[in-house]
Design an enzyme around this catalytic site. Sequence first.
Site, PDB file in Angstrom:
ATOM      1  N   HIS A 136      39.429   6.573  -3.749  1.00  0.00           N
ATOM      2  CA  HIS A 136      40.085   5.812  -4.981  1.00  0.00           C
ATOM      3  C   HIS A 136      40.743   4.624  -4.768  1.00  0.00           C
ATOM      4  CE1 HIS A 136      38.038   9.209  -7.129  1.00  0.00           C
ATOM      5  NE2 HIS A 136      38.687  10.137  -6.944  1.00  0.00           N
ATOM      6  N   ASP A 171      31.931  13.808  -3.420  1.00  0.00           N
ATOM      7  CA  ASP A 171      32.956  14.446  -3.874  1.00  0.00           C
ATOM      8  C   ASP A 171      32.859  14.401  -5.503  1.00  0.00           C
ATOM      9  OD1 ASP A 171      36.281  13.800  -3.324  1.00  0.00           O
ATOM     10  OD2 ASP A 171      35.739  13.633  -5.286  1.00  0.00           O
ATOM     11  N   HIS A 173      34.419  13.602  -7.834  1.00  0.00           N
ATOM     12  CA  HIS A 173      34.913  12.408  -8.633  1.00  0.00           C
ATOM     13  C   HIS A 173      34.144  11.143  -8.085  1.00  0.00           C
ATOM     14  CE1 HIS A 173      38.330  15.177  -8.671  1.00  0.00           C
ATOM     15  NE2 HIS A 173      38.564  14.746  -9.883  1.00  0.00           N
ATOM     16  N   TYR A 298      40.661  21.002  -3.198  1.00  0.00           N
ATOM     17  CA  TYR A 298      42.181  21.371  -3.708  1.00  0.00           C
ATOM     18  C   TYR A 298      42.118  22.832  -3.837  1.00  0.00           C
ATOM     19  CZ  TYR A 298      41.669  16.676  -4.801  1.00  0.00           C
ATOM     20  OH  TYR A 298      41.696  15.145  -4.464  1.00  0.00           O
TER      21      TYR A 298
HETATM   22 FE   FE2 Z   1      37.588  14.253  -5.678  1.00  0.00          FE
END
Ligand code: FE2
Length: 561
Positions: A136, A171, A173, A298
């Site tokens: 990101h 991922d 995201h 996470y």
């Molecule tokens: Fe992610």
Amino acid sequence: MSKRRVAYCYDNDVGAFTYATTHPMKPHRMRITHDLISAYGMLEQMHVIRPKRASPEAMTAFHTDEYINFLSRVTPETHMELTYHQTRFLTLDDNPAFEGLYEFCSISAGGSIDAAKRLASGASDIAINWAGGLHHAKKREASGFCYINDIVLGILELLRTYARVLYVDIDCHHGDGVEEAFYTTDRVMTCSIHKHGDFFPGTGTQNDIGKGKGKGYSVNIPLQDGIADESFRSIFDPVMGKILDVYQPSVVVLQCGADSLAGDKLGCFNLTMHGHAYCVQYFRKVNLPLILLGGGGYTVKNVARAWTYETACALGIEDTLDTNLPWTEFFDWFGPRYRLEVSGNNMVDANLKDNALDRIRTAAMKQLNDIQPAPSVGMHDVPRESVGQHLGFGKDEEEGRDALDESVAQHARLVYNLQEADLASDDSDAESYRWDSDDSMGSSSRRRRRHPRPGKKRMSIMNNQVYDIPSYENGFEYAVSGKPETRRRFFQSVARWDARYQKVVIPGLAGQTLPRATRSRSEESDDEGEDDDVAQNGVTLGKRAVQSDYDEDDLGSGMDE
Ligand code: FE2
């Protein structure tokens, strides 16, 4: 299955950093992964590398000088001042200015750069950096727990050698930072498979296909909650097959973000460990040079399980692993079953509604049908030698790289020293400073960067809510209680080499010269005659300038060597 030479990048310090006690991103997960990999006896089967930490100059291959300088200086104590009251560089609570931030970044980025070098040199077939994959991070701003985009830096390194790079991102995201970096080139094809819709970062639709020369070379597979192994494969297989067929990449970079696993704290997919690792197995079979990177993830124990298993996949030994976990310092984390597995759960797969997957697959295929297959690359675009050698420095690669890097590094340090001194001695600049009104890319050498428009918005990766970022003016008002950071020039310094005095001088600051040289006299004499070469190649500061004798009235306290 044939053997692959695997390089594994790991820095023992990486697990010691902490974003914040309650922050979901835990660098500690790399240490837990490493201990499992070690306990399974895999280290003996790989070339284990402690990568060189990325230098500021290496990071500015993508990021702005100003941003890297900020990262190298910010501390928990100074972050409010240096971010102009959280209006620049760092985003919300997602990207805190934690202790050791810069070191952490240099480890993550250094690993991906070294992984790329291992492949490019032909020393390894697969290179792994679980501390990387921070997709990101933007050119001039941190985002979504990422500060430095190690992936972009690694791919830039690969582009020295390889004609076409395929980047695949699994991922949960969208891989927005990498897509953005290569949005206008056909040298890199990016393909991100991610959750889309009220989910960070909010980008990555199938309308985003690239621009200009890169049109068609950004592929997005936007999915809904709960995708499970089977439906994931039903789109992964045909899309990757088509990409390999059409694009014919020379090397593959696979971002293995583990927040797409079932039960992730921030992710919303339902992949098992085996479903996730299938992507690694797929590209191993393709038998192109391959980089495996980490990323999100996470639920720490599952991240460690997945990346351990995927390391085994890289080695081709996954079927030989005992599914009962070996003893490690962190054994208790893996209860109650203590097994090398991440199972799916009973989430509904929202992708199965209304033939959504068919429509996405069809759109992706159409996009890939429309692009020019295997875009050719002119030889001048693929310099096989180092940058130093490419610019005519040195006789061999190492020598050339050292000469250029040293020159650039010393110049950078000089300019920052000058700027610090400049700011400290000239308060009037704060009053007279004005932002220029255009230059949205901030690339023109003579223009200053436009400040962010009022009303800037940012989404948080923690809760997927959109927040207003205060306008820079407000931050500026706050920050002038300290000193506004005017005239950040880096490579556009006003400092000039004065041939008459054989010194670098600063207009308006008579008699001020460079800080003391650090190299020995004998080295200096060996370098005689090289200054002209340096100048001819566009580097404004010759070596001899950097090595000038120290004067009593020199600026700053000397270079930070
Ligand atoms: Fe992610």
